[in-house]
Enzyme design. Structure first.
Site: not given
Ligand SMILES: *Cc1c(COP(=O)(O)O)cnc(C)c1O
Length: 435
Positions: A143, A242, A270
């Protein structure tokens, strides 16, 4: 456990917010029941609107590395906000946060943005702009946010809801996306053999955490990330790692700190926002020089690098010392062992996988010893997870509400907090066994 106020709020929310939530996985669709509306949080604990206290193993899906409402982060935010919250002009804090990221990772320059989605969207444009090629290669179950071209065989909420792509994503967009199973080297080589001169980049989660945690495999001493970097470069494509989930979480550096593979371009999010909207993408000064205003690839943002989010991230990173990571690693070691023990005692087949301190529990068939890819991850017994989840929740432990998510710890998950989780495990394991 009293949940009437959450139930009321969920009903009101569904009137004015689609599905009652602002991000799908929050709706508890994968586990059933009513999502808890959170009133406040402190350290490792969440408190819902009915006054229930939970040990939090979601940590805002990663950002709260230091625990909730860390006093130094809060005071930095308050001090900074008092001086104005957004100027649309550069600030010293942005230079400091960029320097902190550059100091920890192999990138030489970063551009700050507001979400992980924005970072991956922008980095793809940059990769395509630099190479003059259209195609991208991604992995099933990885994702990267809700970017159209990456919302193909995506994990996280999309895994939970079984949305392989999504209505609204055009065929034209996904035609340029090649999808391989994670850890499948032959598939990557075949894709490059067929499309090699059209592939701009390979993008992967540095260590996937959005289909459950699936670490990069090692074959003949070569880590999957190293393999991807080698094959991409041999074909003139860029290797993008990522690290939105893993960056500054699985180690001081992120997954890069664990496997040492230097990507061409990276994305972060994050933890680096410390609970505020901040993310980034970066690479060598040469590659990043293609970005406007230095170069021709356009990218911009009204609130990018805004002082409040920037100081929250900067303060979080500065407080995230080796000692913090050592503490979280030790808590993760203990918790994984306890979960495995409780499930084994209850006769529940499972596989626990990790990347550094990030881990997840797969409720697999008997005899399965490893989950290398999304196809295997999807074979797990979600009904067992569902029973396990609710038994933990009833005992005041808040797990990610999906079998396809990582469990997140913070530096505030101390001995007493771990003991509370451990005491809840036998009942939850027996519930899973009975499901
Ligand atoms: C969370 C996540 C994203 C998306 O970040 P948002 O801030 O939710 O847009 C991208 N990539 C990975 C690996 C993630 O875990």
């Amino acid at each position: 456990m009293q949940t009437s106020r959450s139930l009321e709020l969920f009903e009101s929310a569904q009137q004015v917010i689609p599905g009652g939530v602002n991000s799908p996985v929050r709706a508890f669709q994968a586990v059933g029941g009513t999502p808890r509306f959170i009133a406040r949080a402190k350290g490792p604990h969440l408190f819902d609107v009915d006054g229930n206290e939970y040990v939090d193993l979601v940590c805002s899906w990663g950002p709260m590395l230091l625990g909730h409402a860390h006093p130094e982060v809060l005071s930095a935010v308050a001090r900074t906000a008092a001086d104005g919250t957004s100027f649309g002009a550069p600030t010293e804090l942005e230079v400091q946060l960029a320097a902190e990221i550059v100091g920890r990772t192999p990138v030489e320059q970063v551009r700050l943005v507001n979400s992980g989605t924005e970072a991956t969207m922008s980095v793809l444009r940059l990769a395509r702009g630099i190479t003059g090629r259209d195609k991208i290669l991604k992995f099933a179950g990885c994702y990267h946010g809700h970017v159209d071209s990456l919302l193909v065989a995506a994990g996280s909420g999309a895994a939970t809801l079984a949305i392989p792509g999504s209505p609204g994503v055009t065929v034209a967009t996904t035609e340029d996306t090649i999808v391989c199973e994670y850890n499948d080297r032959a598939a990557v080589e075949a894709a490059f053999a067929e499309h090699g001169d059209a592939i701009a980049c390979v993008i992967t989660e540095a260590a996937p955490g959005n289909m459950g945690v699936i670490p990069p495999s090692v074959v003949d001493g070569e880590n999957f990330n190293a393999f991807l970097a080698r094959v991409a470069r041999a074909h003139g494509a860029l290797f993008i790692s990522d690290e939105v989930m893993t960056g500054f979480r699985v180690s001081r550096q992120g997954q890069f700190g664990l496997d040492g593979v230097v990507p061409d371009l990276m994305t972060f999010g994050k933890v680096m926002g410390g609970g505020f909207p901040a993310a980034a993408f970066g690479g060598s000064a040469e590659l990043m020089s293609h970005l406007a205003p230095a170069g021709a690839v356009y990218q911009a943002g009204t609130l990018s690098g805004n002082p409040v989010a920037t100081v929250a991230g900067l303060t979080t990173l500065r407080l995230a010392t080796d000692e913090v990571y050592a503490r979280i690693d030790a808590a993760s070691d203990r918790l994984r062992a306890e979960v495995a023990g409780a499930l084994t005692d209850a006769g529940v087949a499972h596989v626990i996988q990790r990347s550094g301190n990030l881990f997840s529990v797969f409720f697999t068939d008997e005899g399965v010893t490893t989950v290398p890819d999304y196809a295997t991850a999807k074979g797990q017994h979600v009904e067992r997870f569902r029973a396990f989840f609710h038994a933990m929740l009833d005992q005041g432990v808040y797990l990610p509400p999906s079998a396809f998510e990582a469990w997140f710890l913070s530096a505030t998950h101390d001995e007493a907090v771990l003991t509370r989780i451990v005491e809840a495990l036998p009942t939850a394991a027996r519930a899973a066994a009975a499901a």
